[in-house]
Every structure is written in structure tokens, then in C-alpha cells.
Design a protein around this motif. Structure first.
Motif, PDB file in Angstrom:
ATOM      1  N   LEU A  91      35.015  41.486  42.094  1.00 22.50           N
ATOM      2  CA  LEU A  91      36.097  42.225  41.454  1.00 22.50           C
ATOM      3  C   LEU A  91      35.930  43.706  41.760  1.00 22.50           C
ATOM      4  O   LEU A  91      34.922  44.317  41.414  1.00 22.50           O
ATOM      5  N   LEU A 103      39.257  34.942  39.489  1.00 22.88           N
ATOM      6  CA  LEU A 103      39.759  36.295  39.274  1.00 22.88           C
ATOM      7  C   LEU A 103      40.039  36.537  37.790  1.00 22.88           C
ATOM      8  O   LEU A 103      39.656  37.585  37.238  1.00 22.88           O
ATOM      9  N   ALA A 109      40.775  41.494  44.246  1.00 24.23           N
ATOM     10  CA  ALA A 109      39.832  40.387  44.379  1.00 24.23           C
ATOM     11  C   ALA A 109      39.395  40.298  45.837  1.00 24.23           C
ATOM     12  O   ALA A 109      40.231  40.146  46.735  1.00 24.23           O
TER      13      ALA A 109
END
Length: 294
Positions: A161, A244, A205
Motif C-alpha cells: 500500500l 487492498l 496498490a
């Protein structure tokens, strides 16, 4: 900008609201929500509007007291999402019609062609207004809230992330265009406005140095809202959306933010299932009705 109704009625139009006006709107909203047994809340952040010159808030005062309001969320040049509240004892007197007229004038000046009225499903008075407008049903969305007790963290992640910064602008624009099939102009406006905001954050992502997903969060209020969430088409149905969402939730929880919400179209069964398995539950249902502004 003001429009006078005799000596005691005034409409004020704003690009954005200051704290005093926000407090007045929230007081009005609270009265309407209690009266109509609703659950939702009005969107008062204009930072994601595609044109920052558009007046998107119209407030109607009587004897100095706010009795009706209309807000517009305009993330693309194609439509404006409209939400409005009027104090119960002032309904049926044409105040909303006056506000809508001023809003339509503003939209025409900026060539925004369509109106998208937002109505919480249980709102009887809202449905009456929609019927009177002859607006056509468009779609339904669920407003979902996170329940920490229902959440289980993943054991491992393939994704990284990345919190995007200004230097990542072009990468974020490209990702948004792939995920949502938006134009470059719309994607650029959305991402740039996010970077300019003090309360919004943009996530990317990353899988093996390739950006395969995108999402944003709004931390302005007590609730944290996740929006603009998606995976590029060629990487869907591989579990990356699940990763995610978990990465974002993990990050927010580590920062002490557990009041998390997200919106989803009621026809997006895969997203609804993902959100529910991640600990989200449906709190409110909104119906959207479309009408030309011209």
C-alpha cells in the motif's frame, strides 16, 4: 450572492461553506433526520468538484434562520448529485423549488447537463418531491459501515500500500483511468483535488513495482470514508481487491480510526460480498433519480 424574498427571505450561494454555515446545515439536517427517521448525512465537501468555481451550496434563510438547503456534489462534468433538506413545518411552500432553480442556473452556466437527485429510501417527503420533478430512477447505492468485531486481518499480503504524493500524480491518473474508464480530464481533476485537500489521502496498490489498484480516504469528519476504490481490469478476480481493502483498514485501525464507511452500487454483488466479509454492514440505502438540467 443573495436573492431576496420580501424583506425576510434570503438565498445565499457558496462555493464552499464556513464553519458557521456548516453548523447551521448540520442542525437543520439533524431535525429532518429525526423527523423522517433517516440514517444518512449530507455531503458538505466541495473539494472534489470538477470545477472549483461552481457554487454548490444554496441556503435559504427566513428571519435569519436556515430553513432549507441544497448541496451539489459534481465530481465530473456530466452530472451533479443533489441532496436537499427543508425543515418539516416549511415544506410544501416552494422553498426547495426556489433553491433548485438557482442551482440549475449555476449548472447551466458551467454546462453541467444532468441532475442526479439523492433520496434515502425511507424518505416519504423526498419521494413526493422526486415524483413532482418527474425524474427517472437511475440506481440504488448502499451506505456501509465497518464493524471492528467482525474483522479478521489477513495473514499475508502480496500487495504494497503506497500513499501517493504529488510526484505520483501521473501514475495515479493513469491508474484511475484504467480502473474506472474515466477521461484523463476527470481523473486529473479528482486526483489533483485530493492532493490539495488537507483531509483526503490517495492510495495506490503496488504489485511487483506495478500499480494495479487505487483508493482514496476522507478523514475530515469522525467517520473515515473510503471512496474511489478499485482494481485495474486485468487483475480482478484474483483476490487483490480483498488485499487492498484490508491494507487500508489495517492502516486506519493503526491510526486509531475505526469509524469507517464505504458506498457501493446495489447491483455490484461482488463488491458487496467483499465489503461484508471484511466487516462492513449496510446502514442506509439511497436511491438516485436522473433529470436533465436544461
Amino acid at each position: 450572492m443573495r436573492r431576496q424574498f420580501g424583506a425576510k427571505m434570503t438565498i445565499r450561494a457558496y462555493v464552499s461553506l464556513r464553519q458557521k454555515a456548516i453548523a447551521e446545515v448540520l442542525d437543520l439536517e439533524g431535525i429532518c433526520i429525526d423527523h423522517d427517521s433517516l440514517r444518512g448525512s449530507v455531503f458538505l465537501d466541495s473539494s472534489l468538484n470538477i470545477n472549483q468555481q461552481i457554487k454548490s451550496f444554496f441556503l435559504l434563510y427566513k428571519n435569519g434562520k436556515l430553513i432549507s438547503m441544497l448541496s451539489m456534489f459534481i465530481p465530473t462534468k456530466n452530472e451533479a448529485e443533489i441532496t436537499a433538506y427543508t425543515l418539516p413545518k416549511f415544506r410544501g411552500k416552494g422553498y426547495f423549488k426556489s433553491l433548485l432553480g438557482k442551482a440549475v442556473e449555476e449548472l447551466r452556466a458551467f454546462d453541467i447537463p444532468e441532475l442526479l437527485f439523492v433520496c434515502e429510501s425511507p424518505s416519504i417527503s423526498g419521494k413526493r418531491v422526486i415524483d413532482a420533478l418527474n425524474a427517472d430512477y437511475d440506481h440504488t447505492e448502499y451506505f456501509m459501515r465497518f464493524d471492528r468485531a467482525s474483522y479478521t486481518r489477513l495473514n499475508r499480503y502480496r500487495l504494497i500500500l503506497l500513499k501517493a504524493v504529488q510526484e505520483d500524480l501521473e501514475k495515479a491518473i493513469a491508474a484511475n483511468m484504467k480502473v474506472f474508464d474515466d477521461s484523463r480530464e476527470e481523473s486529473k481533476s479528482l486526483i489533483e483535488n485530493c492532493f490539495l485537500s488537507d483531509t483526503r489521502e490517495q492510495y495506490l496498490a503496488v504489485l511487483d513495482d506495478e500499480i494495479i489498484g487505487i483508493a482514496s480516504v476522507n478523514l475530515e469528519e469522525e467517520d473515515v470514508t473510503i471512496f474511489g476504490f478499485g482494481i485495474v481490469p486485468e487483475y480482478r478476480s484474483k483476490g487483490y481487491g480483498k488485499e487492498l481493502l484490508h491494507l487500508i483498514v489495517d492502516d486506519l485501525l493503526q491510526r486509531g480510526r475505526s469509524d469507517i464507511t464505504i458506498d457501493v452500487n446495489n447491483e455490484n454483488a461482488n463488491a458487496i460480498e467483499l465489503y461484508q466479509k471484511t466487516g462492513f454492514h449496510i446502514e442506509a440505502t439511497y436511491e438516485y433519480y436522473r433529470k436533465k438540467s436544461g
